[in-house]
Write an enzyme that holds these catalytic residues in place. Structure first.
Site, PDB file in Angstrom:
ATOM      1  N   GLY A   9      -0.781 -12.502  -5.039  1.00  0.00           N
ATOM      2  CA  GLY A   9       0.288 -12.696  -4.134  1.00  0.00           C
ATOM      3  C   GLY A   9      -0.188 -12.538  -2.864  1.00  0.00           C
ATOM      4  O   GLY A   9      -0.816 -11.599  -2.434  1.00  0.00           O
ATOM      5  N   ILE A  41       0.607  -2.249  -8.430  1.00  0.00           N
ATOM      6  CA  ILE A  41      -0.395  -2.611  -7.293  1.00  0.00           C
ATOM      7  C   ILE A  41       0.061  -2.310  -6.151  1.00  0.00           C
ATOM      8  O   ILE A  41      -0.416  -2.081  -5.106  1.00  0.00           O
ATOM      9  CB  ILE A  41      -1.104  -3.778  -7.804  1.00  0.00           C
ATOM     10  CG1 ILE A  41      -1.623  -3.841  -9.209  1.00  0.00           C
ATOM     11  CG2 ILE A  41      -1.984  -4.011  -6.843  1.00  0.00           C
ATOM     12  CD1 ILE A  41      -2.926  -2.662  -9.513  1.00  0.00           C
ATOM     13  N   GLY A  42       1.556  -2.703  -6.225  1.00  0.00           N
ATOM     14  CA  GLY A  42       2.238  -3.173  -4.663  1.00  0.00           C
ATOM     15  C   GLY A  42       1.517  -4.131  -3.659  1.00  0.00           C
ATOM     16  O   GLY A  42       1.512  -3.918  -2.698  1.00  0.00           O
ATOM     17  N   LEU A  43       1.033  -5.330  -4.448  1.00  0.00           N
ATOM     18  CA  LEU A  43       0.893  -6.349  -3.844  1.00  0.00           C
ATOM     19  C   LEU A  43      -0.297  -6.484  -2.883  1.00  0.00           C
ATOM     20  O   LEU A  43      -0.401  -6.968  -1.750  1.00  0.00           O
ATOM     21  CB  LEU A  43       2.107  -7.161  -3.186  1.00  0.00           C
ATOM     22  CG  LEU A  43       3.184  -7.558  -4.014  1.00  0.00           C
ATOM     23  CD1 LEU A  43       4.492  -8.083  -3.355  1.00  0.00           C
ATOM     24  CD2 LEU A  43       2.721  -9.021  -5.011  1.00  0.00           C
ATOM     25  N   ASN A  97       0.520 -17.970  -4.902  1.00  0.00           N
ATOM     26  CA  ASN A  97       1.481 -17.214  -5.138  1.00  0.00           C
ATOM     27  C   ASN A  97       1.903 -16.387  -3.910  1.00  0.00           C
ATOM     28  O   ASN A  97       1.006 -15.816  -3.075  1.00  0.00           O
ATOM     29  CB  ASN A  97       1.432 -15.964  -6.085  1.00  0.00           C
ATOM     30  CG  ASN A  97       2.497 -14.976  -6.428  1.00  0.00           C
ATOM     31  OD1 ASN A  97       2.590 -14.310  -5.565  1.00  0.00           O
ATOM     32  ND2 ASN A  97       3.138 -15.523  -7.661  1.00  0.00           N
ATOM     33  N   CYS A 112       8.777  -8.827  -7.441  1.00  0.00           N
ATOM     34  CA  CYS A 112       7.768  -7.786  -7.655  1.00  0.00           C
ATOM     35  C   CYS A 112       8.627  -6.555  -7.433  1.00  0.00           C
ATOM     36  O   CYS A 112       9.196  -6.152  -6.628  1.00  0.00           O
ATOM     37  CB  CYS A 112       6.792  -7.777  -6.308  1.00  0.00           C
ATOM     38  SG  CYS A 112       5.520  -6.413  -6.750  1.00  0.00           S
TER      39      CYS A 112
END
Ligand SMILES: Cc1cc2nc3c(=O)[nH]c(=O)nc-3n(C[C@H](O)[C@H](O)[C@H](O)COP(=O)(O)O)c2cc1C
Length: 321
Positions: A61, A86-88, A114, A145
């Site tokens: 992302g 992971i938190g992008l 993404n 997410c």
């Protein structure tokens, strides 16, 4: 769901025939992609996998600015799956364009970027930054997410917000838009329809299912974030059911994912209505899971004497036949 006959006749020379698909206006040499966040930016797994063998790569992302992600621990193994928060984490749009995309462009495979934002404006800015960029074949819009405080899932769990985001993005890009839906909703068909009504060219599902794991000794959550997204074979039956419900609700094509390891797993999704599939967590277990799946599908099509894999799309037999 697209009429399977529309997808046929695209096959190349005999022997290679039978797997190519047109997904949301993007021609894929086979219906196997790698899922966002599980294949980095492509280069990370290039020692193990010939990217030319894949239908496409869906990147990690990308947000407007770099994101450090959540503090560790960010991954926990669970029965038949894993939880991640992971938190992008990502390098941000500019570094993606300058440092990551040129590598992916070298291969004869489709590149789907993404994208993610904390607001409609941020999503639009990322989409606009990718508009007209060569080597980017489509955008996958992550509205699902579960691991970030702002954005993402807010759009994927509210039909009105989802529609306005997708409509806004339609005006910001020339690329096909694939909207990645959240499984963390009651009626997935409503969200699939909302995405289609707002102009999405395809939908993908499922993203991870919100979960939690607690260490009995420390009495603390095993993930620093508390909760995380569950992926892997543990979620496959949920994913197959949701693909089935979503595909029946829309005419745009569906990209199915969630716990796919083998060709039989992928065929489940295709019978449920997916025109293409993505491999995610399986890559952590076997880095060659995606190219192996392409071979497995080739063998399946040959063994079943099918002229084309699209013959199976939506072909599940339900009821008391
Ligand atoms: C470590 C990890 C990171 C992920 N990062 C993203 C992401 O950045 N954007 C996104 O849309 N989905 C992300 N996902 C979700 C996957 O793309 C996929 O939808 C999900 O894991 C279900 O497929 P699987 O069971 O085959 O992994 C991530 C999943 C994992 C396991």
């Amino acid at each position: 769901m697209p009429d399977p006959s529309e997808l046929q006749g695209l096959a190349g020379p005999a022997g290679l025939a039978g797997l190519d698909v047109d997904f949301a206006g993007v021609r894929l040499k086979n219906p196997v992609l790698v899922a966002s966040g599980t294949f980095g930016y492509g280069s990370e797994l290039s020692q193990e996998v010939d990217l030319n063998a894949l239908g496409g790569v869906i990147t990690k992302g990308i947000s407007l600015r770099p994101r450090p992600g959540n503090p560790p621990p960010r991954i926990v193994e669970t029965p038949s799956g894993m939880l991640n928060a992971i938190g992008l984490q990502n390098v941000g749009l500019e570094a993606f364009l300058n440092e990551k995309l040129p590598y992916l462009r070298r291969f004869d495979t489709r590149v789907i970027v993404n994208i993610f934002g904390e607001s409609v404006d941020e999503y639009r800015a990322v989409a606009a930054g990718l508009a007209g960029v060569g080597g980017v074949d489509a955008l996958e819009v992550n509205v699902s997410c579960p691991n970030v405080k702002a954005g993402g899932i807010e759009f994927g769990t509210d039909v009105i917000q989802l529609k306005s985001l997708v409509s806004a993005l339609k005006g910001s890009t020339d690329k096909p838009l694939i909207v990645k839906l959240s499984p963390n909703v009651g009626r997935i068909a409503d969200f699939a329809r909302a995405a289609e009504d707002a102009g999405a060219d395809g939908i993908s599902l499922i993203n991870t299912v919100i979960g939690m794991s607690i260490d009995p000794r420390t009495r603390r959550p095993r993930l620093a974030n508390g909760t995380g997204g569950l992926s892997g074979p543990a979620i496959r039956p949920i994913a197959v059911r949701m693909v089935w419900e979503a595909a029946r609700a829309v005419k745009i094509p569906v990209l199915g994912m969630g716990g796919i390891l083998t060709a039989d797993d992928a065929i489940e999704f295709i019978l449920a209505g997916a025109s293409a599939v993505a491999v995610g967590t399986a890559t952590f277990v076997n880095p060659r899971a995606a190219p192996d799946l392409v071979e497995g599908l080739r063998r399946f099509v040959a063994r079943e004497n099918l002229p084309h894999i699209s013959r199976l799309v939506g072909g599940v037999i339900t009821g008391n036949a």
